[in-house]
Enzyme design. Structure first.
Site, PDB file in Angstrom:
ATOM      1  N   ASP A  50    -133.759   2.602  72.423  1.00  0.00           N
ATOM      2  CA  ASP A  50    -134.006   3.843  71.694  1.00  0.00           C
ATOM      3  C   ASP A  50    -135.360   3.784  70.990  1.00  0.00           C
ATOM      4  O   ASP A  50    -136.278   3.122  71.469  1.00  0.00           O
ATOM      5  CB  ASP A  50    -132.851   4.079  70.704  1.00  0.00           C
ATOM      6  CG  ASP A  50    -132.530   5.552  70.522  1.00  0.00           C
ATOM      7  OD1 ASP A  50    -133.384   6.277  69.974  1.00  0.00           O
ATOM      8  OD2 ASP A  50    -131.437   5.984  70.919  1.00  0.00           O
ATOM      9  N   HIS A  87    -133.760   8.511  65.238  1.00  0.00           N
ATOM     10  CA  HIS A  87    -132.756   8.613  66.308  1.00  0.00           C
ATOM     11  C   HIS A  87    -132.093   7.258  66.586  1.00  0.00           C
ATOM     12  O   HIS A  87    -130.861   7.144  66.625  1.00  0.00           O
ATOM     13  CB  HIS A  87    -133.470   9.144  67.550  1.00  0.00           C
ATOM     14  CG  HIS A  87    -132.600   9.535  68.691  1.00  0.00           C
ATOM     15  ND1 HIS A  87    -132.283   8.669  69.714  1.00  0.00           N
ATOM     16  CD2 HIS A  87    -132.014  10.722  69.012  1.00  0.00           C
ATOM     17  CE1 HIS A  87    -131.537   9.310  70.609  1.00  0.00           C
ATOM     18  NE2 HIS A  87    -131.360  10.552  70.207  1.00  0.00           N
ATOM     19  N   SER A 246    -126.638  12.625  72.429  1.00  0.00           N
ATOM     20  CA  SER A 246    -127.152  11.359  71.890  1.00  0.00           C
ATOM     21  C   SER A 246    -126.191  10.742  70.896  1.00  0.00           C
ATOM     22  O   SER A 246    -126.150   9.528  70.731  1.00  0.00           O
ATOM     23  CB  SER A 246    -128.469  11.591  71.137  1.00  0.00           C
ATOM     24  OG  SER A 246    -129.548  11.642  72.005  1.00  0.00           O
TER      25      SER A 246
END
EC number: 3.4.21.-
Length: 319
Positions: A50, A87, A246
């Site tokens: 990520d 994220h 996600s």
């Protein structure tokens, strides 16, 4: 290998400074019931491919066993895995935030996290080569699970090869299905690597098990998990609620850590990738939603126990 791969776009619902609660998504997939059996993912290694991670976050720092940077952030320094987007930190928290110090808890609060930074910058984009190198690195590090909440429109043969090689080496590869959906089961939206058959592709639903309109539809969706208003960790010791496939994928990555740990103890041996996948699918509830949208159904870790209970009750009724 032109073009780029990006984090699956997400919506930030809110940022929060101080939290001490169990996220709804963790509850509805029945993770606490697995913890009650003494199963928290201990000795299972999960690679998070990520945007990096805030390795000093109090809910994460004890779970992180290492990492490597494959992007050009920080001059390409290999040990620079800072998260400039948020994220990756959020995904890591859903998988394995520690449950012993307030804050939140992840699905597998004793699993180990390997932070593999393959998306750079504040917008979270990367080259296919970075993702491929990250997958190969995770395999070399002998992880059990690779979690990827990223995707791109191009079917790149080298990416598929890297995924196939990971699976051949016994690694479970989990990927967010993508957020290009239109709520129509008949139109296909493909995001790679999620669209590869070898990958466990995860779509999104609300905690009430209603389909998220944005969740991609295609024949490779394996199951769905909570992906709306998901509370997890953010950089700078913060927390936040985000929405997207996600957020659904790391619920499955964490669940696989619990399942692998529990079932290998039960069988008293190592299980193959396909055996663990079969155990995952046993732990789903069918939904009244097309399979192109929901696959085998909703992640529900206690499904086998509840089936056994129902069978026992109906057996007693027929005696």
């Amino acid at each position: 290998m032109n073009g780029e791969i990006r984090l699956i776009p997400y919506v930030t619902n809110e940022q929060i400074m101080d939290v001490n609660e169990l996220p709804e998504g963790i509850k509805v997939i029945k993770a606490p019931e697995m913890w009650a059996k003494g199963v928290k993912g201990k000795n299972i290694k999960v690679a998070v491919l990520d945007t990096g991670c805030d390795t000093s976050h109090p809910d994460l720092k004890n779970q992180i066993i290492g990492g490597k940077n494959f992007t050009d952030d920080d001059g390409g320094k290999e040990d620079a895995i800072s998260d400039y987007n948020g994220h990756g930190t959020h995904v890591a928290g859903t998988i394995a935030a520690n449950d012993s110090n307030g804050g939140i808890a992840g699905v597998a609060p004793e699993a180990s996290l390997l932070i593999v930074k393959v998306l750079g910058g504040e917008n979270g984009s990367g080259q296919y080569e970075w993702i491929i190198n990250g997958i190969n690195y995770a395999v070399e590090q002998k992880v059990d699970i690779i979690s990827m909440s990223l995707g791109g429109p191009s079917d790149v043969p080298e990416l598929k090869e890297a995924v196939k090689n990971a699976v051949k080496n016994g690694v479970l590869v989990v990927c967010a299905a993508g957020n290009e959906g239109d709520g129509d089961e008949r139109t296909e939206e493909l995001s790679y690597p999620a669209a590869y058959n070898e990958v466990i592709a995860v779509g999104s639903v609300s905690v009430a098990r209603e389909l998220s309109e944005f969740s991609n539809a295609n024949k490779e969706i394996d199951l769905v998990a909570p992906g709306e208003n998901i509370l997890s960790t953010l950089p700078n010791k913060k927390y936040g609620k985000l929405t997207g496939t996600s957020m659904a994928a790391p619920h499955v990555s964490g669940a696989l850590a619990l399942i692998k740990s529990y079932e290998e103890e039960s069988f008293q041996r190592k299980l193959s990738e396909s055996e663990v996948f079969a155990q995952l699918i046993r732990r789903t509830l069918p939904l009244d939603i097309a399979k192109t949208l929901a696959g085998n159904g909703f992640l529900y870790l206690t499904a086998p126990d509840e089936l056994a209970e129902k069978a026992e009750q109906s057996h007693l009724l027929t005696l």
